[in-house]
Design a protein around this motif. Structure first.
Motif, short mmCIF file in Angstrom:
data_model
loop_
_atom_site.label_atom_id
_atom_site.label_comp_id
_atom_site.label_asym_id
_atom_site.label_seq_id
_atom_site.Cartn_x
_atom_site.Cartn_y
_atom_site.Cartn_z
N GLN A 79 -14.38 -6.30 -3.85
CA GLN A 79 -13.34 -6.60 -2.99
C GLN A 79 -13.25 -5.15 -2.28
OE1 GLN A 79 -11.88 -9.31 -1.94
NE2 GLN A 79 -13.18 -10.42 -3.46
N PRO A 80 -12.86 -5.05 -0.99
CA PRO A 80 -12.76 -3.73 -0.23
C PRO A 80 -11.54 -3.02 -0.71
CG PRO A 80 -12.14 -5.70 1.24
CD PRO A 80 -12.78 -6.42 -0.02
N ARG A 81 -11.30 -2.00 -0.52
CA ARG A 81 -9.97 -1.34 -1.10
C ARG A 81 -8.81 -1.78 -0.40
NH1 ARG A 81 -12.34 4.86 -1.41
NH2 ARG A 81 -13.80 4.57 -3.28
N GLN A 82 -7.76 -1.90 -0.97
CA GLN A 82 -6.56 -2.42 -0.62
C GLN A 82 -5.51 -1.69 -0.59
OE1 GLN A 82 -5.53 -5.79 -2.81
NE2 GLN A 82 -4.11 -7.06 -1.61
N PHE A 83 -4.69 -1.51 0.51
CA PHE A 83 -3.40 -0.70 0.64
C PHE A 83 -2.30 -1.04 -0.20
CE2 PHE A 83 -1.05 2.45 2.32
CZ PHE A 83 0.43 1.67 2.67
N VAL A 84 -2.06 0.03 -0.89
CA VAL A 84 -0.85 -0.11 -1.60
C VAL A 84 0.36 0.50 -1.16
CG1 VAL A 84 0.18 0.28 -3.91
CG2 VAL A 84 -2.32 -0.27 -3.69
N ALA A 85 0.65 1.87 -0.91
CA ALA A 85 1.58 2.55 -0.26
C ALA A 85 1.10 3.93 0.01
CB ALA A 85 2.42 2.67 -1.65
N ALA A 86 1.93 4.65 0.76
CA ALA A 86 1.43 5.72 1.61
C ALA A 86 2.84 6.50 1.66
CB ALA A 86 0.74 5.70 2.74
#
Length: 124
Positions: A42-49
């Motif tokens: 799977q592609p990298r999935q955004f969690v938080a920033a």
């Protein structure tokens, strides 16, 4: 900019973990720091920033009610507090950084610096 993650381990569903990302190298005041999750195939999935100076935070809907991102200026560390963990949270959690030249905080291809990642495994 060099990023080193720590804190990943195995945990039971419902438990909590604290991930840390230690930043070294360039001045980080102009950066946005983020956590992404990687799972096989799977592609990298955004969690938080988080924007380093302002402290403004951003979350993916999937995790906004259970995870909290913060930063410690003195320790040059970004922390991801993960609560009420679920088996579907399992994956490699990777710290990333980019200069605050982009409005988009969730696209992995806009981040210039990446750590090696730390594995989180949540058992049911």
């Amino acid at each position: 900019v060099y990023l080193v993650e720590s804190g990943g381990t195995g945990v039971r569903a419902g438990g909590s973990l604290t991930l840390s990302c230690t930043v070294s190298g360039d001045a980080i005041s102009s950066y946005r720091m983020a956590w992404f999750r990687q799972t096989p195939g799977q592609p990298r999935q955004f969690v938080a920033a988080i924007n380093w100076v302002s402290g403004r935070t951003y979350y993916a809907d999937t995790w906004k009610d259970r995870f909290t991102i913060s930063r410690d200026n003195a320790k040059r560390t970004v922390v991801l507090q993960m609560n009420t963990l679920k088996p579907e949270d399992t994956g490699g959690y990777i710290c990333a950084a980019h200069l605050l030249t982009y409005d988009d905080y969730s696209r992995a291809d806009l981040y210039d610096y990446w750590g090696q990642g730390t594995q989180v495994t949540v058992d049911s």
